[in-house]
Motif scaffolding. Structure first.
Motif, PDB file in Angstrom:
ATOM      1  N   VAL A 185       3.101   3.596  11.051  1.00 47.51           N
ATOM      2  CA  VAL A 185       2.712   4.645  10.224  1.00 47.51           C
ATOM      3  C   VAL A 185       3.863   5.075   9.113  1.00 47.51           C
ATOM      4  O   VAL A 185       5.030   5.186   9.553  1.00 47.51           O
ATOM      5  N   PRO A 186       3.542   5.006   7.772  1.00 46.00           N
ATOM      6  CA  PRO A 186       4.888   5.245   6.774  1.00 46.00           C
ATOM      7  C   PRO A 186       5.515   6.614   7.172  1.00 46.00           C
ATOM      8  O   PRO A 186       4.742   7.748   7.354  1.00 46.00           O
ATOM      9  N   ARG A 187       6.521   6.614   6.875  1.00 51.09           N
ATOM     10  CA  ARG A 187       7.277   8.051   6.725  1.00 51.09           C
ATOM     11  C   ARG A 187       6.737   9.112   5.542  1.00 51.09           C
ATOM     12  O   ARG A 187       6.295   8.441   4.729  1.00 51.09           O
ATOM     13  N   GLN A 188       7.302  10.005   5.599  1.00 50.12           N
ATOM     14  CA  GLN A 188       6.687  11.179   4.694  1.00 50.12           C
ATOM     15  C   GLN A 188       6.777  10.684   3.063  1.00 50.12           C
ATOM     16  O   GLN A 188       5.885  10.637   2.322  1.00 50.12           O
ATOM     17  N   ALA A 189       8.008  10.072   2.695  1.00 47.65           N
ATOM     18  CA  ALA A 189       8.374   9.914   1.423  1.00 47.65           C
ATOM     19  C   ALA A 189       7.522   8.696   0.831  1.00 47.65           C
ATOM     20  O   ALA A 189       7.121   8.611  -0.266  1.00 47.65           O
ATOM     21  N   ALA A 190       6.850   7.531   1.910  1.00 48.94           N
ATOM     22  CA  ALA A 190       6.363   6.546   1.494  1.00 48.94           C
ATOM     23  C   ALA A 190       4.754   6.847   1.476  1.00 48.94           C
ATOM     24  O   ALA A 190       3.974   6.051   1.325  1.00 48.94           O
ATOM     25  N   LEU A 191       4.416   8.049   2.102  1.00 49.07           N
ATOM     26  CA  LEU A 191       2.900   8.266   2.456  1.00 49.07           C
ATOM     27  C   LEU A 191       2.224   8.318   1.235  1.00 49.07           C
ATOM     28  O   LEU A 191       0.965   7.805   1.008  1.00 49.07           O
ATOM     29  N   GLU A 234       1.824   6.919  -1.774  1.00 45.39           N
ATOM     30  CA  GLU A 234       1.543   5.694  -2.439  1.00 45.39           C
ATOM     31  C   GLU A 234       0.584   4.899  -1.522  1.00 45.39           C
ATOM     32  O   GLU A 234      -0.516   4.255  -1.843  1.00 45.39           O
ATOM     33  N   ARG A 235       0.690   4.858  -0.062  1.00 37.74           N
ATOM     34  CA  ARG A 235       0.084   4.066   1.074  1.00 37.74           C
ATOM     35  C   ARG A 235      -1.206   4.754   1.070  1.00 37.74           C
ATOM     36  O   ARG A 235      -2.251   4.091   1.311  1.00 37.74           O
ATOM     37  N   LEU A 236      -1.240   6.206   1.096  1.00 34.84           N
ATOM     38  CA  LEU A 236      -2.293   6.841   1.460  1.00 34.84           C
ATOM     39  C   LEU A 236      -3.638   6.932   0.253  1.00 34.84           C
ATOM     40  O   LEU A 236      -4.579   6.720   0.729  1.00 34.84           O
ATOM     41  N   ALA A 237      -2.967   6.583  -0.765  1.00 34.56           N
ATOM     42  CA  ALA A 237      -4.169   6.244  -2.124  1.00 34.56           C
ATOM     43  C   ALA A 237      -4.785   5.009  -1.519  1.00 34.56           C
ATOM     44  O   ALA A 237      -6.071   4.993  -1.733  1.00 34.56           O
ATOM     45  N   SER A 238      -4.282   3.990  -1.240  1.00 36.41           N
ATOM     46  CA  SER A 238      -4.799   2.812  -0.650  1.00 36.41           C
ATOM     47  C   SER A 238      -5.869   2.792   0.306  1.00 36.41           C
ATOM     48  O   SER A 238      -6.805   2.162   0.507  1.00 36.41           O
ATOM     49  N   LEU A 275       2.335  -5.699  -0.905  1.00 31.94           N
ATOM     50  CA  LEU A 275       1.231  -6.116  -1.536  1.00 31.94           C
ATOM     51  C   LEU A 275       0.651  -5.364  -2.500  1.00 31.94           C
ATOM     52  O   LEU A 275       1.054  -3.984  -2.671  1.00 31.94           O
ATOM     53  N   GLY A 276       0.144  -5.853  -3.542  1.00 34.15           N
ATOM     54  CA  GLY A 276      -0.543  -5.535  -4.634  1.00 34.15           C
ATOM     55  C   GLY A 276      -1.702  -4.677  -3.985  1.00 34.15           C
ATOM     56  O   GLY A 276      -2.267  -4.916  -3.295  1.00 34.15           O
ATOM     57  N   ALA A 277      -2.051  -3.479  -5.155  1.00 38.10           N
ATOM     58  CA  ALA A 277      -2.863  -2.559  -4.547  1.00 38.10           C
ATOM     59  C   ALA A 277      -4.416  -3.203  -4.392  1.00 38.10           C
ATOM     60  O   ALA A 277      -5.052  -3.043  -3.242  1.00 38.10           O
ATOM     61  N   ASP A 278      -4.738  -4.256  -5.002  1.00 36.79           N
ATOM     62  CA  ASP A 278      -6.122  -4.921  -4.745  1.00 36.79           C
ATOM     63  C   ASP A 278      -5.817  -5.463  -3.573  1.00 36.79           C
ATOM     64  O   ASP A 278      -7.040  -5.876  -3.132  1.00 36.79           O
ATOM     65  N   ALA A 279      -4.954  -6.518  -3.236  1.00 39.83           N
ATOM     66  CA  ALA A 279      -4.735  -6.833  -2.165  1.00 39.83           C
ATOM     67  C   ALA A 279      -4.796  -6.199  -0.758  1.00 39.83           C
ATOM     68  O   ALA A 279      -5.462  -6.702   0.151  1.00 39.83           O
ATOM     69  N   ARG A 280      -4.168  -5.073  -1.106  1.00 41.78           N
ATOM     70  CA  ARG A 280      -4.242  -4.146   0.147  1.00 41.78           C
ATOM     71  C   ARG A 280      -5.646  -3.766   0.633  1.00 41.78           C
ATOM     72  O   ARG A 280      -6.072  -3.703   1.699  1.00 41.78           O
ATOM     73  N   VAL A 281      -6.534  -3.184  -0.503  1.00 47.14           N
ATOM     74  CA  VAL A 281      -7.789  -2.889  -0.259  1.00 47.14           C
ATOM     75  C   VAL A 281      -8.596  -4.375   0.304  1.00 47.14           C
ATOM     76  O   VAL A 281      -9.450  -4.048   1.297  1.00 47.14           O
ATOM     77  N   LEU A 294      -3.088   0.001  11.691  1.00 45.55           N
ATOM     78  CA  LEU A 294      -3.442  -1.485  10.881  1.00 45.55           C
ATOM     79  C   LEU A 294      -3.778  -1.036   9.476  1.00 45.55           C
ATOM     80  O   LEU A 294      -3.355  -1.969   8.607  1.00 45.55           O
ATOM     81  N   ILE A 295      -4.755  -0.171   9.045  1.00 45.14           N
ATOM     82  CA  ILE A 295      -4.992   0.181   7.756  1.00 45.14           C
ATOM     83  C   ILE A 295      -3.661   0.398   6.883  1.00 45.14           C
ATOM     84  O   ILE A 295      -3.418  -0.285   5.799  1.00 45.14           O
ATOM     85  N   PHE A 296      -2.618   1.265   7.552  1.00 41.23           N
ATOM     86  CA  PHE A 296      -1.624   1.529   6.997  1.00 41.23           C
ATOM     87  C   PHE A 296      -0.690   0.220   6.821  1.00 41.23           C
ATOM     88  O   PHE A 296      -0.006   0.043   5.689  1.00 41.23           O
ATOM     89  N   VAL A 297      -0.533  -0.602   7.749  1.00 44.86           N
ATOM     90  CA  VAL A 297       0.224  -1.955   7.735  1.00 44.86           C
ATOM     91  C   VAL A 297      -0.554  -2.753   6.302  1.00 44.86           C
ATOM     92  O   VAL A 297       0.205  -3.196   5.746  1.00 44.86           O
TER      93      VAL A 297
END
Length: 403
Positions: free
Chosen positions: A164-170, A172-176, A112-118, A103-106
């Motif tokens: 969960v995102p695939r390797q290529a998208a990980l 950017e998503r992991l930073a958030s 979403l913008g970075a601030d909205a994700r967090v 759910l965090i990765f979703v």
């Protein structure tokens, strides 16, 4: 306590519709409030809540005439079966294996913008109020509230898949995701409001998520760096409050009460992060700073010069007025209050930390060391006014009254 697990489970059933999942969980609370006073609290309240919430989600699927199409996908969810206890982790057949992390990765999806994700993830999974999130972001509460509402609508309208995102998208998503986990930990480690100095349950949840990430993503130095940072900071938890729950600041802590096994775990994670090439990662640098404290069995053994150098490096890779404030504290310990005062004056003139209680508290400490007692008392009083944590306010007010 059960809300994050329930929202995560329902969001998976509903294809990632986190807004609808949250509404169904609220309906489940109402059902419990209606039934439990008359029928008694179940032997396993968490399992009762999970069963009730799941049944409501099934009703939603049926009402929308999706059962035929969804049955193959959610087969086990739509058939009666024994439920695991709420704290059990199922093998769900993807790279993470944990509904809460999924759910965090979703919630951290690029739509979403970075601030909205967090902000959204903190609200859904961290149990933080909108006001607490606003304080973490140093932004007005209405701004955060609108951000969360818009984020839910965006995820629903874009039909973001619950995966969960695939390797290529990980990356950017992991930073958030890491930012979310760390903000949850910080709120537990030093609560921004309320009657308690710490909220240990939040620290434990952040550590749990960090450990799972480390196991599932073993080649990412920033994952090891964040876990190292949290382990090293959490190792001091027992020494940070007295028997009445009042805060004990670092210089006054009994270091024999630090959890040295947890220190060792944090140091091992830090070594692994460095081996993976993460020496310039912000989390790794912060973990190295925490390690400077952990290696000093006495306050006077702390390598403040090394700590100031690490903060200077952190300020280069991750510019922030809060980092600069922490660097000023390290400089004051290494070279004296007079050397640090111009740094703090510059931060005060900058204005971004105008309503930030720790800035006023640091001003109070430095002014006290410089012999400017009246100005120090005024700074501590200002810090007390800015904080909404009851324990912290009492501590600062006591400092303001000291001669």
């Amino acid at each position: 306590m059960e809300a994050p697990a329930l929202i995560a489970r329902l969001a998976r059933m509903l294809g990632g519709d986190v807004g609808r999942a949250e509404e169904l969980v609220q309906d489940t609370w109402l059902s419990a409030l209606e039934r439990w006073p008359a029928q008694g609290v179940p032997d396993n309240p968490g399992a009762w809540l999970m069963t009730t919430a799941r049944n409501r989600a099934i009703d939603v699927l049926r009402q929308h005439q999706r059962v035929a199409g969804q049955h193959a996908q959610w087969g086990s969810e739509l058939e009666p079966q024994p439920l695991p206890l709420p704290d059990d982790t199922e093998a769900l057949g993807d790279d993470i294996g944990d509904d809460l992390l999924r759910l965090i990765f979703v919630a951290c999806h690029p739509v979403l913008g970075a601030d909205a994700r967090v902000a959204l993830t903190l609200r859904l999974l961290g149990g933080l109020t909108t006001d607490e999130i606003a304080r973490a972001f140093l932004q007005p509460e209405p701004t955060i509230a609108q951000r969360i509402v818009r984020a839910k609508r965006t995820l629903a309208s874009k039909q973001v898949p619950f995966e969960v995102p695939r390797q290529a998208a990980l990356p950017e998503r992991l930073a958030s995701v890491l930012e979310v986990v760390y903000l949850v930990f910080n709120e537990g480690y030093a609560a921004s409001s309320g009657d308690d100095w710490m909220r240990p349950a939040l620290c434990e949840e952040a550590l749990r998520l960090g450990r799972i990430l480390q196991q599932r993503l073993p080649v990412w130095p920033q994952v090891h760096g964040l876990l190292a940072l949290m382990e090293l900071q959490a190792s001091r938890a027992r020494a940070r409050v007295d028997a009445e729950g009042n805060p004990i600041l670092l210089p006054d802590q009994d270091r024999s009460r630090w959890d040295h096994l947890q220190v060792a775990r944090g140091q091992a994670a830090l070594r692994r992060a460095l081996e993976l090439g993460g020496a310039s990662d912000p989390y790794v640098l912060q973990a190295a700073i925490a390690d400077c404290h952990a290696r000093a069995r006495r306050l006077e053994d702390t390598d403040w010069a090394q700590m100031a150098a690490l903060y200077a490096r952190l300020a280069q890779v991750n510019p922030s007025p809060v980092v600069e404030l922490n660097r000023a504290v390290a400089v004051s310990r290494a070279a004296g209050a007079a050397a640090a005062w111009p740094l703090v004056e510059a931060l005060a003139a900058d204005g971004r930390l105008r309503e930030y209680a720790p800035l006023a508290a640091v001003q109070g400490d430095l002014l006290s060391q410089l012999g400017r007692s009246q100005e120090a008392a005024e700074a501590f009083a200002r810090a007390a006014e800015l904080t909404t944590n009851v324990r912290e306010k009492a501590l600062l007010e006591a400092k303001a009254r000291q001669p």
